[in-house]
Design a protein around this motif. Structure first.
Motif, PDB file in Angstrom:
ATOM      1  N   PHE A  33     -10.326   7.142   3.933  1.00 30.57           N
ATOM      2  CA  PHE A  33      -9.532   5.975   4.337  1.00 30.57           C
ATOM      3  C   PHE A  33      -9.795   5.673   5.800  1.00 30.57           C
ATOM      4  O   PHE A  33      -9.832   6.591   6.624  1.00 30.57           O
ATOM      5  CB  PHE A  33      -8.033   6.239   4.133  1.00 30.57           C
ATOM      6  CG  PHE A  33      -7.666   6.417   2.698  1.00 30.57           C
ATOM      7  CD1 PHE A  33      -7.185   5.350   1.959  1.00 30.57           C
ATOM      8  CD2 PHE A  33      -7.821   7.640   2.067  1.00 30.57           C
ATOM      9  CE1 PHE A  33      -6.856   5.502   0.622  1.00 30.57           C
ATOM     10  CE2 PHE A  33      -7.500   7.802   0.733  1.00 30.57           C
ATOM     11  CZ  PHE A  33      -7.016   6.730   0.010  1.00 30.57           C
ATOM     12  N   TYR A  85     -10.645   4.296  15.329  1.00 31.91           N
ATOM     13  CA  TYR A  85      -9.877   4.253  14.088  1.00 31.91           C
ATOM     14  C   TYR A  85      -9.517   5.649  13.616  1.00 31.91           C
ATOM     15  O   TYR A  85     -10.054   6.651  14.066  1.00 31.91           O
ATOM     16  CB  TYR A  85     -10.622   3.490  12.993  1.00 31.91           C
ATOM     17  CG  TYR A  85     -11.920   4.130  12.529  1.00 31.91           C
ATOM     18  CD1 TYR A  85     -11.945   4.961  11.417  1.00 31.91           C
ATOM     19  CD2 TYR A  85     -13.127   3.873  13.180  1.00 31.91           C
ATOM     20  CE1 TYR A  85     -13.130   5.529  10.976  1.00 31.91           C
ATOM     21  CE2 TYR A  85     -14.313   4.423  12.734  1.00 31.91           C
ATOM     22  CZ  TYR A  85     -14.313   5.247  11.636  1.00 31.91           C
ATOM     23  OH  TYR A  85     -15.476   5.807  11.199  1.00 31.91           O
ATOM     24  N   GLN A 102     -17.511   1.132  13.610  1.00 28.28           N
ATOM     25  CA  GLN A 102     -16.411   0.173  13.602  1.00 28.28           C
ATOM     26  C   GLN A 102     -16.224  -0.338  15.033  1.00 28.28           C
ATOM     27  O   GLN A 102     -16.478   0.393  15.990  1.00 28.28           O
ATOM     28  CB  GLN A 102     -15.122   0.842  13.104  1.00 28.28           C
ATOM     29  CG  GLN A 102     -15.259   1.511  11.739  1.00 28.28           C
ATOM     30  CD  GLN A 102     -15.515   0.531  10.619  1.00 28.28           C
ATOM     31  OE1 GLN A 102     -14.798  -0.453  10.466  1.00 28.28           O
ATOM     32  NE2 GLN A 102     -16.560   0.779   9.835  1.00 28.28           N
ATOM     33  N   MET A 115       0.842  -1.193   0.000  1.00 33.80           N
ATOM     34  CA  MET A 115       0.000   0.000   0.000  1.00 33.80           C
ATOM     35  C   MET A 115       0.881   1.248   0.000  1.00 33.80           C
ATOM     36  O   MET A 115       1.912   1.284   0.661  1.00 33.80           O
ATOM     37  CB  MET A 115      -0.896  -0.015   1.233  1.00 33.80           C
ATOM     38  CG  MET A 115      -1.838   1.149   1.256  1.00 33.80           C
ATOM     39  SD  MET A 115      -3.069   1.065   2.559  1.00 33.80           S
ATOM     40  CE  MET A 115      -2.035   1.290   3.974  1.00 33.80           C
ATOM     41  N   ASN A 160      -1.231   8.967  -3.361  1.00 31.38           N
ATOM     42  CA  ASN A 160      -2.569   8.524  -3.041  1.00 31.38           C
ATOM     43  C   ASN A 160      -3.234   8.075  -4.329  1.00 31.38           C
ATOM     44  O   ASN A 160      -2.759   8.356  -5.418  1.00 31.38           O
ATOM     45  CB  ASN A 160      -3.359   9.663  -2.387  1.00 31.38           C
ATOM     46  CG  ASN A 160      -4.492   9.162  -1.557  1.00 31.38           C
ATOM     47  OD1 ASN A 160      -5.522   8.806  -2.092  1.00 31.38           O
ATOM     48  ND2 ASN A 160      -4.322   9.134  -0.257  1.00 31.38           N
ATOM     49  N   ASN A 192      -8.076   3.705   8.749  1.00 25.01           N
ATOM     50  CA  ASN A 192      -6.780   3.109   9.115  1.00 25.01           C
ATOM     51  C   ASN A 192      -5.938   2.798   7.878  1.00 25.01           C
ATOM     52  O   ASN A 192      -5.318   1.754   7.762  1.00 25.01           O
ATOM     53  CB  ASN A 192      -6.965   1.850   9.962  1.00 25.01           C
ATOM     54  CG  ASN A 192      -7.503   2.167  11.336  1.00 25.01           C
ATOM     55  OD1 ASN A 192      -7.273   3.248  11.874  1.00 25.01           O
ATOM     56  ND2 ASN A 192      -8.237   1.235  11.905  1.00 25.01           N
ATOM     57  N   GLY A 193      -5.930   3.720   6.931  1.00 27.44           N
ATOM     58  CA  GLY A 193      -5.115   3.575   5.736  1.00 27.44           C
ATOM     59  C   GLY A 193      -5.719   2.767   4.608  1.00 27.44           C
ATOM     60  O   GLY A 193      -5.162   2.707   3.518  1.00 27.44           O
ATOM     61  N   GLU A 194      -6.868   2.152   4.839  1.00 27.03           N
ATOM     62  CA  GLU A 194      -7.548   1.365   3.793  1.00 27.03           C
ATOM     63  C   GLU A 194      -8.641   2.222   3.160  1.00 27.03           C
ATOM     64  O   GLU A 194      -9.482   2.791   3.853  1.00 27.03           O
ATOM     65  CB  GLU A 194      -8.167   0.100   4.386  1.00 27.03           C
ATOM     66  CG  GLU A 194      -7.159  -0.878   4.947  1.00 27.03           C
ATOM     67  CD  GLU A 194      -6.300  -1.511   3.866  1.00 27.03           C
ATOM     68  OE1 GLU A 194      -6.830  -1.807   2.771  1.00 27.03           O
ATOM     69  OE2 GLU A 194      -5.100  -1.686   4.108  1.00 27.03           O
ATOM     70  N   ARG A 195      -8.640   2.269   1.856  1.00 30.30           N
ATOM     71  CA  ARG A 195      -9.609   3.108   1.138  1.00 30.30           C
ATOM     72  C   ARG A 195     -11.041   2.638   1.373  1.00 30.30           C
ATOM     73  O   ARG A 195     -11.350   1.454   1.223  1.00 30.30           O
ATOM     74  CB  ARG A 195      -9.286   3.080  -0.350  1.00 30.30           C
ATOM     75  CG  ARG A 195     -10.114   4.061  -1.147  1.00 30.30           C
ATOM     76  CD  ARG A 195      -9.576   4.138  -2.548  1.00 30.30           C
ATOM     77  NE  ARG A 195     -10.468   4.870  -3.408  1.00 30.30           N
ATOM     78  CZ  ARG A 195     -10.067   5.717  -4.323  1.00 30.30           C
ATOM     79  NH1 ARG A 195      -8.797   5.928  -4.502  1.00 30.30           N
ATOM     80  NH2 ARG A 195     -10.942   6.329  -5.090  1.00 30.30           N
ATOM     81  N   PHE A 196     -11.917   3.570   1.740  1.00 31.92           N
ATOM     82  CA  PHE A 196     -13.342   3.294   1.920  1.00 31.92           C
ATOM     83  C   PHE A 196     -13.985   3.240   0.540  1.00 31.92           C
ATOM     84  O   PHE A 196     -13.589   3.965  -0.372  1.00 31.92           O
ATOM     85  CB  PHE A 196     -13.980   4.388   2.793  1.00 31.92           C
ATOM     86  CG  PHE A 196     -15.390   4.099   3.191  1.00 31.92           C
ATOM     87  CD1 PHE A 196     -15.686   3.070   4.069  1.00 31.92           C
ATOM     88  CD2 PHE A 196     -16.436   4.857   2.691  1.00 31.92           C
ATOM     89  CE1 PHE A 196     -17.003   2.797   4.437  1.00 31.92           C
ATOM     90  CE2 PHE A 196     -17.755   4.602   3.056  1.00 31.92           C
ATOM     91  CZ  PHE A 196     -18.029   3.563   3.934  1.00 31.92           C
ATOM     92  N   GLU A 197     -14.977   2.406   0.374  1.00 28.11           N
ATOM     93  CA  GLU A 197     -15.545   2.148  -0.949  1.00 28.11           C
ATOM     94  C   GLU A 197     -16.301   3.315  -1.565  1.00 28.11           C
ATOM     95  O   GLU A 197     -16.415   3.404  -2.792  1.00 28.11           O
ATOM     96  CB  GLU A 197     -16.450   0.920  -0.886  1.00 28.11           C
ATOM     97  CG  GLU A 197     -17.630   1.099   0.042  1.00 28.11           C
ATOM     98  CD  GLU A 197     -18.450  -0.163   0.217  1.00 28.11           C
ATOM     99  OE1 GLU A 197     -18.465  -0.995  -0.707  1.00 28.11           O
ATOM    100  OE2 GLU A 197     -19.067  -0.315   1.269  1.00 28.11           O
TER     101      GLU A 197
END
Length: 134
Positions: A51, A80, A76, A1, A8, A53-58
């Motif tokens: 994002f 986060y 969640q 990642m 980004n 925690n660094g993961e892209r939200f859909e």
């Protein structure tokens, strides 16, 4: 990642360079629903990518038809880091033009604002109000 603060993925999935203030991060407590409401003053296309925690939200927020101006992020199980990244195009919606990272800043406790590259430093081109509820 890729690191969020230097590179980004723009709203259409392309790797792009971020400005120093394009990404704004806030800590969200566990078990809180996040409600995001956007307003836009610029005539150019605007979008925000999120994002957890660094993961892209859909889902995204944006100023033209393909994106809503509001969004809900479900609760969640643990606290986060939510990162908001603002983007714009130097035109109304045009798939041929690239996305450019906008300059962002926090305005008060719940408002996040971005300025497109018109150099007016108004931070009104895209504003997102963030509310939480349990």
């Amino acid at each position: 990642m890729l690191p969020i603060m230097s590179y980004n993925i723009d709203p259409e999935g392309n790797v792009s360079v971020l400005g120093d203030t394009s990404a704004i991060t806030v800590i969200i407590p566990a078990e809180q629903t996040v409600l995001l409401f956007a307003s836009f003053e610029g005539g150019w296309e605007q979008a925000a990518v999120f994002f957890i925690n660094g993961e892209r939200f859909e889902n995204q927020i944006g100023s033209f038809l393909l994106r809503s101006n509001s969004l809900s992020i479900p609760p969640q199980p643990a606290q986060y880091e939510l990162t908001l990244v603002g983007w714009h195009k130097r035109t109304s919606a045009d798939p041929k033009l690239p996305w450019i990272a906008s300059r962002g800043r926090r305005i008060g406790p719940v408002v996040f604002a971005w300025d497109d590259s018109a150099e007016d430093e108004d931070y009104r081109d895209m504003r997102i109000k963030l509310l939480t509820s349990s």
